[in-house]
Write a protein that holds these residues in place. Structure first.
Motif, PDB file in Angstrom:
ATOM      1  N   PRO A 128      28.379  32.084  45.045  1.00 53.31           N
ATOM      2  CA  PRO A 128      29.089  32.529  43.840  1.00 53.31           C
ATOM      3  C   PRO A 128      30.296  33.440  44.060  1.00 53.31           C
ATOM      4  N   CYS A 129      31.363  32.869  44.607  1.00 56.41           N
ATOM      5  CA  CYS A 129      32.580  33.653  44.808  1.00 56.41           C
ATOM      6  C   CYS A 129      33.228  34.024  43.478  1.00 56.41           C
ATOM      7  N   HIS A 130      32.859  33.339  42.388  1.00 57.75           N
ATOM      8  CA  HIS A 130      33.403  33.685  41.076  1.00 57.75           C
ATOM      9  C   HIS A 130      32.929  35.066  40.613  1.00 57.75           C
ATOM     10  N   ARG A 131      31.910  35.615  41.248  1.00 59.95           N
ATOM     11  CA  ARG A 131      31.377  36.924  40.870  1.00 59.95           C
ATOM     12  C   ARG A 131      32.144  38.082  41.510  1.00 59.95           C
ATOM     13  N   VAL A 132      33.216  37.787  42.218  1.00 58.15           N
ATOM     14  CA  VAL A 132      34.018  38.836  42.857  1.00 58.15           C
ATOM     15  C   VAL A 132      35.282  39.043  42.028  1.00 58.15           C
ATOM     16  N   ILE A 133      35.505  40.297  41.639  1.00 58.33           N
ATOM     17  CA  ILE A 133      36.642  40.640  40.786  1.00 58.33           C
ATOM     18  C   ILE A 133      37.463  41.744  41.438  1.00 58.33           C
ATOM     19  N   GLY A 134      38.603  42.047  40.859  1.00 62.40           N
ATOM     20  CA  GLY A 134      39.453  43.113  41.363  1.00 62.40           C
ATOM     21  C   GLY A 134      38.839  44.472  41.110  1.00 62.40           C
ATOM     22  N   LYS A 135      39.295  45.481  41.844  1.00 57.40           N
ATOM     23  CA  LYS A 135      38.697  46.818  41.745  1.00 57.40           C
ATOM     24  C   LYS A 135      38.870  47.437  40.367  1.00 57.40           C
ATOM     25  N   ASN A 136      39.862  46.982  39.602  1.00 62.38           N
ATOM     26  CA  ASN A 136      40.058  47.509  38.256  1.00 62.38           C
ATOM     27  C   ASN A 136      39.365  46.641  37.204  1.00 62.38           C
ATOM     28  N   GLY A 137      38.523  45.717  37.652  1.00 63.28           N
ATOM     29  CA  GLY A 137      37.788  44.843  36.737  1.00 63.28           C
ATOM     30  C   GLY A 137      38.542  43.584  36.356  1.00 63.28           C
ATOM     31  N   GLY A 141      42.309  35.793  41.911  1.00 63.84           N
ATOM     32  CA  GLY A 141      42.331  34.396  42.289  1.00 63.84           C
ATOM     33  C   GLY A 141      40.981  33.720  42.401  1.00 63.84           C
ATOM     34  N   TYR A 142      41.000  32.432  42.099  1.00 65.92           N
ATOM     35  CA  TYR A 142      39.797  31.611  42.212  1.00 65.92           C
ATOM     36  C   TYR A 142      40.247  30.184  42.487  1.00 65.92           C
ATOM     37  N   ALA A 143      39.606  29.530  43.428  1.00 61.92           N
ATOM     38  CA  ALA A 143      40.004  28.182  43.834  1.00 61.92           C
ATOM     39  C   ALA A 143      39.994  27.196  42.673  1.00 61.92           C
TER      40      ALA A 143
END
Length: 164
Positions: A128-137, A141-143
């Motif tokens: 689940p790489c979609h569960r990774v977000i930027g540090k500010n929420g 990017g997502y493939a």
């Protein structure tokens, strides 16, 4: 021999690739890191592809929160370490690239290297790489594109919190 099939899902077409009884790829049509012809192998049916499709359908129907599939990942040591951390992110939760770097014992400035490894994940959705977000929420990017990433994050929220 590698086999692949293009499958229709709620978020569009995915290409599922299997080899020797293991899932080795789940790709979007415009995936950033495209599989090679050798990776794809031949377009053919395979019992494991049927299992992958069934589990994806269950996930999209909110009937599955984890995948139970044999997988085989091809990447360097750092990528595999990052992908292992991705697999540990619970359903419905998110983390940041910097937090992953910290979990790996890397300095926070390694977040960019983590982001690159996340972007090279060959098993979209399943890992689940979609569960990774930027540090500010923020969504980063997502493939599969940010609309798909938002859809997947919304899908994993409790029923009353879903936006679709």
């Amino acid at each position: 021999m590698n086999r692949h099939a293009k499958v229709s899902t709620r978020i569009g077409e995915l290409t599922v690739v299997v080899s020797d009884g293991a899932l080795i790829g789940v790709y979007f049509p415009h995936h950033w890191v495209k599989p090679t012809a050798e990776t794809l192998g031949v377009e053919a049916s395979d019992p494991l592809i049927d299992v992958v499709v069934e589990q994806l359908e269950e996930y999209f129907a909110c009937e599955r929160v984890t995948f139970d599939l044999p997988t085989q990942l091809h990447g360097d040591e750092f990528q595999r370490r990052v992908w292992t951390v991705l697999e540990e992110i619970p359903y419905g939760e998110t983390t940041t690239y910097g937090e992953i770097a910290g979990r790996l014992g890397e300095p926070t400035h390694a977040a960019q290297a983590v982001g690159k490894a996340v972007g090279q994940n060959p098993l979209s959705i399943v890992i689940p790489c979609h569960r990774v977000i930027g540090k500010n929420g923020s969504l980063t990017g997502y493939a599969g594109g940010l609309k798909r990433k938002q859809f997947l994050l919304d899908l994993e929220q409790p029923v009353g919190a879903r936006l679709f």
